[in-house]
Design a protein around this motif. Structure first.
Motif, PDB file in Angstrom:
ATOM      1  N   ALA A 185      10.380 -41.639 -15.676  1.00 43.36           N
ATOM      2  CA  ALA A 185      11.547 -42.322 -15.121  1.00 43.36           C
ATOM      3  C   ALA A 185      12.829 -41.600 -15.491  1.00 43.36           C
ATOM      4  O   ALA A 185      13.760 -41.481 -14.675  1.00 43.36           O
ATOM      5  CB  ALA A 185      11.584 -43.764 -15.619  1.00 43.36           C
TER       6      ALA A 185
ATOM      7  N   THR B 161       1.774 -44.290 -10.081  1.00 46.86           N
ATOM      8  CA  THR B 161       1.648 -45.083 -11.295  1.00 46.86           C
ATOM      9  C   THR B 161       2.663 -46.209 -11.224  1.00 46.86           C
ATOM     10  O   THR B 161       3.860 -45.961 -11.132  1.00 46.86           O
ATOM     11  CB  THR B 161       1.906 -44.227 -12.543  1.00 46.86           C
ATOM     12  N   GLY B 162       2.205 -47.438 -11.247  1.00 47.67           N
ATOM     13  CA  GLY B 162       3.123 -48.563 -11.220  1.00 47.67           C
ATOM     14  C   GLY B 162       3.903 -48.662  -9.926  1.00 47.67           C
ATOM     15  O   GLY B 162       5.028 -49.151  -9.909  1.00 47.67           O
TER      16      GLY B 162
ATOM     17  N   HIS C  28       4.692 -40.405  -9.253  1.00 44.36           N
ATOM     18  CA  HIS C  28       4.577 -39.930 -10.635  1.00 44.36           C
ATOM     19  C   HIS C  28       5.361 -38.639 -10.790  1.00 44.36           C
ATOM     20  O   HIS C  28       5.120 -37.689 -10.074  1.00 44.36           O
ATOM     21  CB  HIS C  28       3.093 -39.710 -10.958  1.00 44.36           C
TER      22      HIS C  28
ATOM     23  N   ARG D  96      14.519 -47.679 -16.884  1.00 49.32           N
ATOM     24  CA  ARG D  96      13.101 -48.062 -16.947  1.00 49.32           C
ATOM     25  C   ARG D  96      12.445 -47.639 -18.240  1.00 49.32           C
ATOM     26  O   ARG D  96      11.350 -48.114 -18.566  1.00 49.32           O
ATOM     27  CB  ARG D  96      12.331 -47.447 -15.773  1.00 49.32           C
TER      28      ARG D  96
ATOM     29  N   ASP E  88       3.298 -42.753 -19.802  1.00 49.57           N
ATOM     30  CA  ASP E  88       3.164 -42.244 -18.444  1.00 49.57           C
ATOM     31  C   ASP E  88       4.419 -42.480 -17.615  1.00 49.57           C
ATOM     32  O   ASP E  88       4.958 -41.582 -16.999  1.00 49.57           O
ATOM     33  CB  ASP E  88       1.971 -42.910 -17.759  1.00 49.57           C
ATOM     34  N   ASP E  89       4.876 -43.744 -17.563  1.00 55.73           N
ATOM     35  CA  ASP E  89       6.022 -44.080 -16.726  1.00 55.73           C
ATOM     36  C   ASP E  89       7.352 -43.773 -17.388  1.00 55.73           C
ATOM     37  O   ASP E  89       8.309 -43.368 -16.716  1.00 55.73           O
ATOM     38  CB  ASP E  89       5.989 -45.563 -16.365  1.00 55.73           C
TER      39      ASP E  89
END
Length: 603
Positions: free
Chosen positions: A446, A416-417, A421, A454, A441-442
């Motif tokens: 993080a 993801t990104g 993940h 983040r 999600d992120d």
């Protein structure tokens, strides 16, 4: 020579003694110098006799036991220790040389035997270990052992789900059961280990276990086998002679829970009142009635005739609205960041019957279990949602996340990104600039990966507090966050926060406390392997400590280890105590996880 199936099953080796380490220490301590003994009580079948046998193994003692058939015979339990015509005084004198007496099933003693046990406790020359069951009548002389403060009382609670899973993993014929089957057995048996062993044996003997595709696990789906032990445990239920009461019980079995509504014509309120008085049904504060024990519904359904079952049964295709209500309730709890244990009986029932589950429901059940740290259970729910062959994306994602974090099956992490993940969303992905999102999600991933920067401005509540404490390197604040997460049901996240606190603390004692808590929580997360946990630095063990810890981790008692290595029991205990301090543990139940983590990571 031929033998029947039942005879063959009786040749199975005994199941390993699992859990109960603290209780085992209490019983052993009661046998020390200057102690009078102990009374061990608890529900029928919870392992009281096995605990006492383990505690007194290798100890010279006399043993007696009460039986239903001999309650009318004077001194029946002591027939091998005292003359038949002895008086109470003479019987006490004959037992004067016995230093340790184990009394099993004391609630079944005849009155004379019960009085003798009481007198031995009064005189104090004989150390007593007395086993009796809760919820059944016992002779007054037995109950006075603890009510009269003659002996301390140790009450056993039902074996927790985690220990039940460990027990089944090491039991002959039960190893490899997948999580939903373990949950079902634990739920049905409610800590009754005799019933647990009986059901596992019946399920295996009748060929009811099926391999789970793509795994080494075995699943039990379908109806309950009604064995002799099951009938014994449910005799009060099956022997109801009132037709109205029995009809009410069967209606509940096929449709519980039901609201108690005076306008309902399918429930006899007078019969319900009688069943409640007998302890066979329970009515909650909201006026909803359920059967009193999880075993009752499956037994009633299994023993109902085909025509009655067809008339009363709720078929899987009629469960849609109830299933969607459960799904909505689970999603609401996730949105509120509260994933504590919640009942979802319709989904459990469909899974137990082997009926197909809608993938949208299975994905939410998998997600809920994963957020609770129940990683293997999450994978099992995801697989249930993939059984229809559609390859639902949400179920596939949950399966990848749960298996990747548990270490059971190698799985490539989702990306993801552009970054690995770390565990998936706690709620739906946060839209850009959405101030009300709890965690995306992120963002929280993080934090779990150790990069709180983040997540700046993207989290709220306890998740934001976690990011802030990590950014400041505040060990005390991280421990406080961990406790908040634990209280909300996020056991894996709490373990990770404690692990981060262990690295943040400057005080070695505080760091060791945080590490111990992290490992204890991680042990409940079904083999969790995440960056925060795998980064825990475990102390090095000496060669002798490692040897002893390896034996303890596979279930050997201190006495068995001492005999195997030709050491004293005290020396083994001292080595284990030192090893616990180095590993950050406080009991041997954590050792298998700790050792596997130590082997996988450099110290």
């Amino acid at each position: 020579m031929t033998s029947d199936e039942r005879a063959v099953r009786t040749l199975d080796p005994p199941w390993p003694f699992t859990g109960r380490e603290s209780e085992l220490d209490v019983v052993r301590a009661s046998l020390g110098a200057g102690r009078d003994g102990v009374v061990v009580t608890g529900p029928v079948g919870c392992g009281k006799s096995r605990l006492v046998a383990e505690a007194t193994r290798g100890t010279e003692c006399a043993r007696v036991a009460g039986t239903p058939e001999t309650r009318h015979l004077r001194f029946a339990a002591f027939a091998h220790l005292a003359p038949e015509a002895a008086s109470l005084h003479d019987a006490c004198r004959h037992l004067s040389d016995v230093r340790l007496l184990v009394v099993d099933d004391a609630h079944l003693l005849d009155d004379a035997s019960a009085a003798l046990v009481h007198q031995l406790a009064v005189h104090g020359r004989t150390r007593l270990v007395v086993v009796t069951s809760d919820g059944v009548p016992a002779p007054a002389a037995v109950s006075r052992l603890w009510t009269g403060d003659l002996l301390p009382r140790l009450t056993l609670e039902p074996l927790p789900r985690e220990d039940t899973a460990r027990l089944l993993a090491g039991a002959p014929g039960a190893a490899g059961l997948e999580p939903l089957t373990v949950n079902r057995l634990h739920h049905l048996c409610q800590g009754d280990l005799r019933l647990l062993r009986d059901l596992v044996g019946a399920v295996r003997a009748r060929g009811l276990l099926n391999r789970v595709d793509g795994t080494d696990g075995w699943a039990w789906r379908g109806p309950l086998p009604v064995t002799a032990t099951v009938r014994e445990r449910t005799a009060r239920l099956l022997d109801r002679t009132c037709p109205a009461e029995f009809e009410t019980l069967q209606r509940l079995a096929f449709a519980e829970p039901l609201p108690v509504d005076p306008e309902r014509e399918d429930l006899d309120l007078q019969a319900l009142e009688q069943l409640e008085a007998c302890g066979l049904v329970r009515v909650d504060d909201g006026g909803t009635v359920r059967l009193a024990h999880p075993l009752h519904g499956p037994v009633l359904r299994a023993t109902a005739g085909r025509l009655r079952a067809r008339r009363l049964s709720r078929t899987p295709d009629r469960c849609g609205p109830a299933l969607e209500a459960e799904r909505a309730a689970l999603l609401d709890r996730i949105e509120r960041a509260d994933v504590r244990t919640v009942a979802a009986p319709v989904g459990d029932w469909l899974a137990a019957q082997g009926a197909p589950l809608p993938s949208r429901y299975a994905a939410v059940r998998a997600r809920y279990a994963r957020l609770r740290g129940e990683l293997r259970e999450a994978a099992a729910w995801a697989r249930e949602g993939l059984r229809d062959g559609t390859g639902d994306a949400a179920c596939r994602r949950e399966l990848v996340l749960s298996t990747a974090q548990s270490g059971d099956t190698p799985a490539a992490p989702t990306i993801t990104g552009g970054r690995p993940h770390g565990g998936g969303a706690v709620t739906r992905p946060a839209a850009a600039g959405a101030p009300g999102a709890t965690v995306g999600d992120d963002a929280y991933d993080a934090v779990r990966l150790g990069d709180p920067g983040r997540a700046a401005g993207r989290l709220t509540g306890v998740f934001a507090a976690h990011a802030d404490a990590l950014a400041r390197g505040d060990g005390d604040a991280l421990d406080q966050v961990a406790e908040q997460l634990r209280a909300r049901g996020f056991l894996l996240f709490a373990a990770e926060a404690h692990a981060q606190a262990a690295r943040a603390h400057r005080d070695p004692r505080a760091a060791r406390t945080s590490r111990t808590r992290a490992l204890a929580l991680a042990r409940r997360c079904q083999g969790a392997r995440t960056p925060a946990l795998s980064g825990l630095a475990l102390g090095e063990l000496t060669a002798r400590q490692r040897q002893i810890v390896d034996l303890a981790a596979v279930g050997l008692s201190n006495r068995e280890i001492a005999e195997k290595l030709t050491l004293s029991v005290r020396t083994v205990g001292n080595h284990l105590y030192s090893a616990y301090a180095r590993l950050g543990a406080n009991d041997r139940a954590a050792l298998p996880w700790l050792l596997s983590t130590q082997d996988a990571c450099p110290a």
